[in-house]
Design an enzyme around this catalytic site. Structure first.
Site, PDB file in Angstrom:
ATOM      1  CG  HIS B 113      28.287  38.847  97.601  1.00 48.10           C
ATOM      2  ND1 HIS B 113      29.632  39.087  97.458  1.00 48.10           N
ATOM      3  CD2 HIS B 113      28.000  39.066  98.904  1.00 48.10           C
ATOM      4  CE1 HIS B 113      30.141  39.425  98.635  1.00 48.10           C
ATOM      5  NE2 HIS B 113      29.172  39.423  99.529  1.00 48.10           N
ATOM      6  CG  ASP B 190      27.313  33.037  95.420  1.00 54.58           C
ATOM      7  OD1 ASP B 190      27.727  32.314  96.350  1.00 54.58           O
ATOM      8  OD2 ASP B 190      27.271  34.285  95.488  1.00 54.58           O
ATOM      9  CD  GLN B 193      24.546  34.519 102.727  1.00 56.54           C
ATOM     10  OE1 GLN B 193      24.028  33.927 103.680  1.00 56.54           O
ATOM     11  NE2 GLN B 193      25.497  35.421 102.882  1.00 56.54           N
ATOM     12  CE  LYS B 216      29.104  34.319 103.132  1.00 54.92           C
ATOM     13  NZ  LYS B 216      29.305  35.569 103.843  1.00 54.92           N
ATOM     14  CB  CYS B 357      29.459  42.721  99.479  1.00 54.15           C
ATOM     15  SG  CYS B 357      30.652  43.128 100.733  1.00 54.15           S
TER      16      CYS B 357
END
Lengths: 113, 399
Positions: B113, B190, B193, B216, B357
């Site tokens: 991302h 990261d 997600q 999220k 993104c």
């Protein structure tokens, strides 16, 4: 195209508030184009999607036709819009001056029959 | 998992007929989260860690309890939890605050991302670090053979996704973390997600840093988290500094606080942190294993639904066991934006279109002009997938 869209939505905004946000976005698009920047509103995409989706609910076949030939369809609708607007203005003028919708020697307006 | 009971907890799903398939962008929020935020503002809206009156004491107690909740959620200690604005800030914190003078390489992938990729590219632009990429195949799978080749003793940091926001596929973190630590490099994951969609054990993961966002995972916007091993956190230079980050200040000398507080400058988003803790408790009560299992079922249904549309192309693997309930796809001769825009008037379906993104990732996957992304969460149902399939079928027939 965005200038035409602005004119169309400005006229439509007179009769319906629904079109005012679209007129504002068209204005933004005109402003960007006037300052040599690309239009970033996505207005054309949204109008196409909204129009095609609306037609799809009634006739999926016709929606496909409009989707594939949207440019031609939008030019035709815009021309019809402007022609009918001019005719409307003309008729209102004749009604004001001559009391009918067809000018000197003309018959009564359809809605007076 | 009782999806209907779950749905009842989300005020936005009270409106009949609305289908929300954009949870990878931001999830919906349950009432308990909204209520937790409201309670802060109505009942104890004060500064934590500064003032000493009953309201401030309660704010402090709740804020630190939120830190402990977040820690429990990912199996980390409270002193390993740094509150940030979002995952983007947490990723920037690590990438920008690490010292690259002795080891000057950052290893990442083209799938990241922009929130991770851009701070890394900025380090390269400044001449602080060199960037090396792990190989990725056209399906979005990280090539494990490249891990050993690319990560070496010159690597300072390996910064990589847990789950991509473009294909919903996971990186082979076990192999990556092992190799990075063998070579003395730090690992930044990261988890934006990944954390919302399945059980996460920070210590078992073995990474040095884990970043994720609250919004999220049913939490509020404007709050995120960096989970960091204490020794790794100490290796970071200061990032944003100000009130709350120091022990003492004179005009000649500054003594910084240790641990997470060194990175939490100024008045914090207390309501957000408390709301995020409520989200963690909410998800934990349902069970992250159950959520993961349910989402896998949804992923299978979603992939099958999209595959049934003639001319549809799915990016990434079609194996639901190897991805979360997030599918990126294109329809033949109908631009992605048109699909997303038409889904609203046709069936009140919210999906996202574009490059998400992650422009280099979308180019690598063969969709440089973008795609449609349907991302589901615990409140979605197979019935919604069926409606989505029917809507896509209508749209696909336009061309």
């Amino acid at each position: 195209m965005c200038l035409i869209a602005l004119l169309v939505f400005l006229l439509l905004s007179i009769v319906s508030a629904r079109y005012r946000p679209l007129a504002r976005r068209a204005l933004r698009c005109v402003a960007r184009k006037a300052t040599f920047r690309p239009c970033d509103t996505g207005l054309d995409e949204e109008i196409k999607a909204g129009t095609v989706a609306g037609i799809m609910k009634v006739s999926p076949g016709a929606a496909g036709l409009v989707f594939r030939h949207f440019e031609a369809f939008s030019v035709a609708v815009t021309l019809i819009f402007f022609v009918s607007t001019i005719w409307l203005i003309r008729a209102v003028y004749f009604l004001w001056v001559y009391g009918n919708c067809s000018g000197p020697g003309g018959g009564p307006c359809l809605f007076f029959l | 998992m009782d999806a209907q009971a779950v749905r009842a907890a989300f005020p936005l799903l009270d409106k009949p007929g609305h289908i929300y398939f954009d949870s990878a962008c931001t999830s919906l929020k349950p009432r308990v989260v909204i209520e937790a935020e409201r309670a802060y503002y109505e009942e104890y809206s004060a500064c934590a860690d500064r003032s000493h009156h009953p309201l401030a004491d309660r704010a402090e107690e709740k804020f630190e309890a939120a830190r402990a909740s977040l820690g429990r959620f990912v199996n980390a200690r409270p002193d390993e939890v740094v509150f940030t604005k979002n995952a983007t800030e947490a990723l920037n914190l690590v990438v920008r605050s690490l010292d690259y003078s002795s080891r000057h390489r950052i290893v990442t992938t083209a799938l990241e991302h922009h929130s991770l990729l851009l701070p890394i590219l900025e380090q390269r632009r400044r001449g602080a670090a060199q960037v090396d990429l792990l190989a990725v195949d056209p399906d979005g799978e990280v090539d494990t053979a490249s891990i050993e080749r690319v990560i070496d003793s010159r690597t300072a940091l390996v910064a990589i996704h847990h789950t991509t926001n473009t294909t919903g596929m996971r990186a082979p973190l076990d192999v990556i973390v092992k190799r990075a630590h063998e070579q003395g490099a730090l690992v930044l994951v990261d988890g934006a997600q990944g954390v919302p969609h399945g059980p996460m054990d920070f210590h078992r993961l073995g990474a040095d840093f884990l970043a994720f966002s609250g919004h999220k995972m049913c939490g509020p916007t404007g709050i995120g988290c960096l989970v960091a091993r204490a020794d790794a956190l100490e290796r970071l230079d200061t990032f944003i500094v100000g009130g709350g980050t120091v022990e003492t200040v004179t005009l000649q000398n500054v003594r910084w606080r240790s641990g997470p507080k060194r990175f939490e400058a100024g008045i914090q988003n207390y309501a957000g942190a408390i709301g995020l803790a409520a989200a963690c408790d909410y998800l934990s009560a349902i069970g992250m294993e159950q959520i993961e299992r349910y989402e896998r079922e949804l992923a299978g249904g979603l992939i099958a639904a999209i595959q049934s549309i003639p001319g549809a192309t799915i990016y990434g693997t079609s194996d639901p066991a190897r991805r979360c309930a997030l599918v990126t796809f294109n329809l033949r001769r109908v631009p992605a934006h048109q699909v997303a825009l038409m889904s609203v008037p046709l069936a009140k379906i919210a999906v996202r279109s574009g490059v998400f993104c992650a422009q280099p990732a979308m180019e690598l996957l063969g969709a440089p002009n973008g795609a449609v992304r349907a991302s589901l969460y615990l409140y979605n149902t197979p019935v919604e997938i069926q409606i989505f399939r029917e809507t896509l079928d209508k749209i696909a027939r336009l061309a």
